[in-house]
Design an enzyme around this catalytic site. Structure first.
Site, short mmCIF file in Angstrom:
data_model
loop_
_atom_site.label_atom_id
_atom_site.label_comp_id
_atom_site.label_asym_id
_atom_site.label_seq_id
_atom_site.Cartn_x
_atom_site.Cartn_y
_atom_site.Cartn_z
N GLU A 1 0.83 -1.21 0.00
CA GLU A 1 0.00 0.00 0.00
C GLU A 1 0.86 1.26 0.00
O GLU A 1 0.41 2.33 -0.43
CB GLU A 1 -0.94 -0.02 1.23
CG GLU A 1 -2.22 0.76 1.00
CD GLU A 1 -3.25 0.57 2.11
OE1 GLU A 1 -3.27 -0.48 2.77
OE2 GLU A 1 -4.04 1.51 2.32
N HIS B 1 6.77 -27.52 1.20
CA HIS B 1 6.06 -28.59 0.48
C HIS B 1 4.98 -27.98 -0.40
O HIS B 1 3.95 -28.59 -0.64
CB HIS B 1 5.48 -29.58 1.48
CG HIS B 1 6.55 -30.14 2.38
ND1 HIS B 1 7.20 -31.32 2.11
CD2 HIS B 1 7.12 -29.62 3.50
CE1 HIS B 1 8.11 -31.51 3.04
NE2 HIS B 1 8.09 -30.51 3.90
N LYS C 1 -13.00 2.56 -1.88
CA LYS C 1 -13.96 2.98 -0.84
C LYS C 1 -15.09 3.80 -1.47
O LYS C 1 -16.26 3.63 -1.16
CB LYS C 1 -13.25 3.80 0.24
CG LYS C 1 -12.29 3.01 1.11
CD LYS C 1 -11.72 3.88 2.23
CE LYS C 1 -10.74 3.14 3.11
NZ LYS C 1 -10.21 3.89 4.22
#
Ligand code: PA5
Length: 437
Positions: A295, A316, A428
């Site tokens: 960000e 793995h 937003k």
């Protein structure tokens, strides 16, 4: 016993992984003046009061309010529900996981038996939120609403739901005893509500951005409620901050991390930075790092993609890609020098397992981290190894600050504003518009 955070950067240098993938001596020399200039600019911004996060470890004033308030909470409540998202949640989650879950904190854990449980609600999926609301004993529950802007839809929705629930349970006045708001000191709808309803509140300094706010009441108040030693946390952060402020060029942990990330991305085509802790209790720290890096630096078409992996589990899984896929990543292995581990692997005649019989389980984990480092290096993949002396509040405070300062330095090196987030803000606004339609 080692007391400082150790960085082994040999594995990112050309002599370890070759000049195509590793940093040359000339590049390392060349970055010094750029870093010195970046440090100078940050010092000037700090002196002008524009780098609020950098002063947080030095400021003890807020503790005069936070510590007594947390003590009251511990006395009266069994649960603290934190409503917040992004920078209003991830730092706290990192602190909780490291300082409440690590085996090194077992003794503290016994002392903390009577401390409230802190629940961090940083998503609005009803599958997670609704069951929590149903299971809590609300007489013994405090809600800490955290939003610097006070305008974030997710936190706002959660708050409205919880407020309604509290009002129905406790009436039009007493619901307020169950709420603490953490927001901007003067502006935003949450501050307006605090004033209008007379709610208890804390302030987030206006010059500290969300993802840099862990050492404000955003992280400190709920952490103190949970019994984390926030004074020791700030002590560790302060020691690291003072080292960062005094450093020039490539001196110190933060500057070295910044130099390595920047040079590998811009000169050696490593657009991906993986942080791979070898301790479960550091996974949330890696989540916090991912947000902080992405960000802050992901702007104007620039910035590495930060990812997290977990050792030994992901040996793995994604390790195959890291060792043998595209050579476009730098990997930071994050581990600790010690752990409290009482588990010894029993001796066995079984030939496949006999090599580890009689060894502590942690010795196996450490060997796996070292094996990963060697495997990456052999495949000419740049690899850093960052070793914490132990998990405790001062060490985690120091680590947090080192990464924050590294990101501030990276902002200067990439010439982006590390402290805004236009892409996030756009999301937003669009959410609001979609629901209004
Ligand atoms: O770092 C940031 O600025 C963001 O991640 C914010 O913390 C996040 O969007 C939440 O914002 P607010 O605290 O204003 O609710």
């Amino acid at each position: 016993m080692e007391t400082t955070i150790q960085l082994d950067s040999h594995g990112v240098m050309a002599e370890a992984v070759g000049p195509e993938h590793g940093i040359t001596v000339a590049e390392w020399e060349g970055i010094r003046p750029l870093l010195s200039a970046a440090q100078e600019r940050l010092r000037a911004r700090r002196a002008a009061g524009k780098l609020g996060f950098a002063d947080l470890p030095l400021e003890r004033g807020p503790l005069d309010v936070i510590l007594p308030a947390a003590q009251q909470v511990r006395y009266r409540f069994d649960h603290v529900v934190v409503l917040g998202i992004g920078g209003s949640a991830l730092g706290l989650r990192a602190l909780q996981e490291a300082l409440l879950n690590a085996s090194e904190t077992t003794r503290d854990r016994l002392d903390r038996r009577s401390m409230p449980t802190v629940h961090v609600c940083d998503n609005i999926d009803p599958d997670g939120f609704e069951p929590l609301l149903q299971q809590l004993d609300w007489k013994k529950t405090l809600v800490n609403v955290i939003s610097k802007s006070g305008k974030t839809s997710e936190t706002g929705a959660q708050f409205l739901i919880v407020r309604d629930l509290l009002e129905r349970k406790f009436g039009s006045e007493r619901w307020k005893e169950h709420i603490v708001v953490t927001t901007d000191p003067a502006s935003g709808p949450l501050r307006a509500m605090v004033i209008c309803e007379g709610l208890q509140s804390f302030s987030v300094p206006p010059n500290v951005g969300g993802r840099f706010s862990c050492l404000t009441p955003v992280g400190l108040f709920p952490a103190a409620c949970a019994g984390i030693d926030v004074v020791a946390l700030l002590d560790g952060a302060r020691a690291m901050a003072e080292a960062c402020f005094a450093a020039s060029g490539c001196e110190g942990l933060a500057a070295q991390l910044a130099a390595v990330h920047f040079l590998l991305d811009t000169r050696h085509a490593k657009p991906i930075s993986v942080l791979m802790p070898y301790r479960d209790c550091l996974q949330r720290f890696a989540d916090w790092y991912v947000q902080l890096h992405a960000e802050s630096i992901g702007k104007d078409g620039k910035g590495q993609t930060p990812l997290r992996a977990l050792g030994a589990t992901d040996q793995h899984s994604v390790l195959q890609l890291f060792v043998d896929g595209p050579n476009n990543k730098m990997i930071t292995l994050l581990d600790t020098a010690t752990v409290n581990c009482a588990l010894t692997i029993p001796r066995t005649d079984e030939p496949v397992f006999s090599f580890m019989g009689g060894r502590n389980l942690f010795a196996l984990l450490q060997a796996e981290a070292e094996a990963t480092r060697i495997a990456l290096r052999e495949a000419q993949r740049p690899v850093l190894r960052l070793t914490l002396p132990r998990i405790d509040a001062p060490t985690i405070g120091g680590l947090l600050f080192a990464y924050e300062w590294m990101i501030a330095l990276l902002g200067e090196l990439y010439e982006v504003n590390a402290f805004d987030q236009p892409g996030v803000e756009r999301g937003k606004v669009l959410t609001r518009e979609l629901l209004q339609r």
